[in-house]
Design an enzyme around this catalytic site. Sequence first.
Site, PDB file in Angstrom:
ATOM      1  N   HIS A  73       0.970  -1.378   0.033  1.00 37.00           N
ATOM      2  CA  HIS A  73       0.026  -0.188   0.130  1.00 37.00           C
ATOM      3  C   HIS A  73       0.685   1.375   0.049  1.00 37.00           C
ATOM      4  CE1 HIS A  73      -3.290   2.752   1.242  1.00 37.00           C
ATOM      5  NE2 HIS A  73      -3.965   2.026   0.582  1.00 37.00           N
ATOM      6  N   GLU A 119      -7.898  -5.317  -0.568  1.00 41.48           N
ATOM      7  CA  GLU A 119      -8.499  -5.953  -1.616  1.00 41.48           C
ATOM      8  C   GLU A 119      -8.540  -7.520  -1.628  1.00 41.48           C
ATOM      9  OE1 GLU A 119      -9.842  -3.954  -3.262  1.00 41.48           O
ATOM     10  OE2 GLU A 119      -8.624  -2.455  -4.185  1.00 41.48           O
TER      11      GLU A 119
HETATM   12  N1  COA Z   1       3.911  -7.627  -4.864  1.00 37.68           N
HETATM   13  C1  COA Z   1       5.297  -7.661  -4.840  1.00 37.68           C
HETATM   14  N2  COA Z   1       6.208  -6.518  -4.951  1.00 37.68           N
HETATM   15  C2  COA Z   1       5.574  -5.460  -4.396  1.00 37.68           C
HETATM   16  C3  COA Z   1       4.182  -5.304  -4.109  1.00 37.68           C
HETATM   17  C4  COA Z   1       3.482  -6.346  -4.366  1.00 37.68           C
HETATM   18  N3  COA Z   1       2.014  -6.306  -4.081  1.00 37.68           N
HETATM   19  N4  COA Z   1       3.807  -3.949  -3.799  1.00 37.68           N
HETATM   20  C5  COA Z   1       4.964  -3.152  -3.890  1.00 37.68           C
HETATM   21  N5  COA Z   1       6.215  -4.323  -4.412  1.00 37.68           N
HETATM   22  C6  COA Z   1       7.655  -3.951  -4.666  1.00 37.68           C
HETATM   23  C7  COA Z   1       7.442  -2.921  -5.839  1.00 37.68           C
HETATM   24  O1  COA Z   1       7.745  -3.602  -6.962  1.00 37.68           O
HETATM   25  C8  COA Z   1       8.730  -1.848  -5.697  1.00 37.68           C
HETATM   26  O2  COA Z   1       9.815  -2.649  -5.712  1.00 37.68           O
HETATM   27  P1  COA Z   1      11.051  -2.161  -6.620  1.00 37.68           P
HETATM   28  O3  COA Z   1      11.647  -1.062  -5.496  1.00 37.68           O
HETATM   29  O4  COA Z   1      12.149  -3.135  -6.969  1.00 37.68           O
HETATM   30  O5  COA Z   1      10.432  -1.473  -8.085  1.00 37.68           O
HETATM   31  C9  COA Z   1       8.777  -1.762  -4.013  1.00 37.68           C
HETATM   32  O6  COA Z   1       7.895  -3.034  -3.651  1.00 37.68           O
HETATM   33  C10 COA Z   1       8.025  -0.341  -3.808  1.00 37.68           C
HETATM   34  O7  COA Z   1       6.812  -0.450  -4.307  1.00 37.68           O
HETATM   35  P2  COA Z   1       6.229   0.899  -4.986  1.00 37.68           P
HETATM   36  O8  COA Z   1       5.580   0.640  -6.236  1.00 37.68           O
HETATM   37  O9  COA Z   1       6.940   1.925  -4.512  1.00 37.68           O
HETATM   38  O10 COA Z   1       4.850   1.126  -3.913  1.00 37.68           O
HETATM   39  P3  COA Z   1       3.709   2.001  -3.983  1.00 37.68           P
HETATM   40  O11 COA Z   1       3.688   2.795  -2.919  1.00 37.68           O
HETATM   41  O12 COA Z   1       3.848   2.748  -5.132  1.00 37.68           O
HETATM   42  O13 COA Z   1       2.551   1.171  -4.686  1.00 37.68           O
HETATM   43  C11 COA Z   1       0.808  -0.429  -4.422  1.00 37.68           C
HETATM   44  C12 COA Z   1       1.515   0.694  -3.790  1.00 37.68           C
HETATM   45  C13 COA Z   1      -0.586  -0.632  -3.770  1.00 37.68           C
HETATM   46  C14 COA Z   1       0.278   0.201  -5.888  1.00 37.68           C
HETATM   47  C15 COA Z   1       1.569  -1.627  -4.983  1.00 37.68           C
HETATM   48  O14 COA Z   1       1.858  -2.208  -3.337  1.00 37.68           O
HETATM   49  C16 COA Z   1       0.898  -2.912  -5.462  1.00 37.68           C
HETATM   50  O15 COA Z   1       1.102  -2.559  -6.836  1.00 37.68           O
HETATM   51  N6  COA Z   1       0.212  -3.642  -5.083  1.00 37.68           N
HETATM   52  C17 COA Z   1      -0.555  -4.575  -5.601  1.00 37.68           C
HETATM   53  C18 COA Z   1      -1.894  -4.180  -6.308  1.00 37.68           C
HETATM   54  C19 COA Z   1      -2.787  -3.875  -4.914  1.00 37.68           C
HETATM   55  O16 COA Z   1      -2.925  -4.703  -4.364  1.00 37.68           O
HETATM   56  N7  COA Z   1      -3.597  -2.709  -5.401  1.00 37.68           N
HETATM   57  C20 COA Z   1      -4.449  -2.491  -4.305  1.00 37.68           C
HETATM   58  C21 COA Z   1      -4.132  -1.412  -3.285  1.00 37.68           C
HETATM   59  S1  COA Z   1      -5.289  -1.177  -2.094  1.00 37.68           S
END
Ligand code: COA
Length: 379
Positions: free
Chosen positions: A258, A316
């Site tokens: 998140h 989710e």
């Molecule tokens: N599975 C695997 N790796 C994950 C992850 C997940 N669910 N969520 C984050 N990471 C990793 C990213 O790949 C990133 O790695 P990197 O630095 O090697 O690229 C690192 O953790 C940081 O992620 P980041 O994209 O900066 O986090 P964010 O704050 O931008 O993203 C979300 C938050 C929710 C978009 C992200 O956690 C995600 O894509 N989750 C899956 C989708 C989901 O469940 N969405 C519903 C949200 S309520």
Amino acid sequence: MSAVLEIKEGLEGVVAATTRLSSVDGEAGVLLLAGFPVEEVAPRASFEEMVWLLWHGELPRAAELASFSARLAAGRALAPATLDLLRAAAARRVDPMDALRMAAGTLSLAPEAGSDPRADAALLVAAFPTIVAAYHRLLQGDEPLTPRADLSHAASFLYLLTGQEPDAERVRGLETYLNTVSDHGFNASTFTARVIVSTRSDLISAVTGAVGALKGPLHGGAPGPALDTVFEIGTAERAEEVLRAKLGRGERLMGFGHRVYRVRDPRADVLGAAAERFYRRAGDMTLYDLARAVEATALRVLHEHKPERRLDTNVEFYTALLLHGLGLPTALFTPTFAIGRVAGWTAHGLEQHDRGRLIRPQSEYVGERGRRWVEIGGR
Ligand code: COA
């Protein structure tokens, strides 16, 4: 050249406005909705009470609730033009979120639309379940049903999908879900809505834009894939292998991580408890138990995969489990999220309308400078 600007990619950590609607404490894992902890209000309020609370800041008294419920019930029917549009969309099998976005815009056809922001807000909240249910039926080759005014908002949605009056447990499960997701700080779709209202545009425009933002898999589009993963895993022993393979391919595990929460999303617990009650009552805990096992394995492998990033369960994962238990097909998960979140979008629209300033951040230009025009023959 302007002074050096600090760039916050993705606006992470930037506070862009004040709000009385919800407070998200990502370190402590606490969500307040109009001052109530989510676990206090979501399992108890009807959706009508939740919407009123967000719009007015107080719980409604009995007479207020009765007239508000009647007002929403009176707004359930769709205009013929909205139904025509949904029929055209179904003929092309358009994605349900795209159909909802297009149909949301048609609410401007209502005679009272645009007259004042509260009228727009009521139109939107009232019509969303009818739009989603009508479109789902059309996709199945069934005719949309005529809304009934004698059912609650949540019961009406379930009735409009199936033609059957739902039992009280099912309605309670859906209301708990809708309340849980009704608002959540400056998430991407809410921010979209507030940006639109901040230009003194109208709430129907704002919510139409918000639907577009919610659709993406990084925001509201995750629960379907989260459930697909549980089904793909099938038995608890396969969880580790499947999840590691996904991470190995560079995929994200849906339902985890998140932007704000660094601990477990408190909404996951509210929905997990609602899902557990529901599956127990149905007398089959197989899927629930499998999901718990998948969650535990996912948290372990995510910790190994990204020890520096605290990745925990988000809303989710249990959304998927609960909505599936309520009998909703995967294709309806994100549109049902919108039926809950429209409460928050409209409340933020009203708040922005009353007190907000034009939202207009800046960007740092990193392109070329001083270029010279080249005639077409010389390019
Ligand atoms: N599975 C695997 N790796 C994950 C992850 C997940 N669910 N969520 C984050 N990471 C990793 C990213 O790949 C990133 O790695 P990197 O630095 O090697 O690229 C690192 O953790 C940081 O992620 P980041 O994209 O900066 O986090 P964010 O704050 O931008 O993203 C979300 C938050 C929710 C978009 C992200 O956690 C995600 O894509 N989750 C899956 C989708 C989901 O469940 N969405 C519903 C949200 S309520």
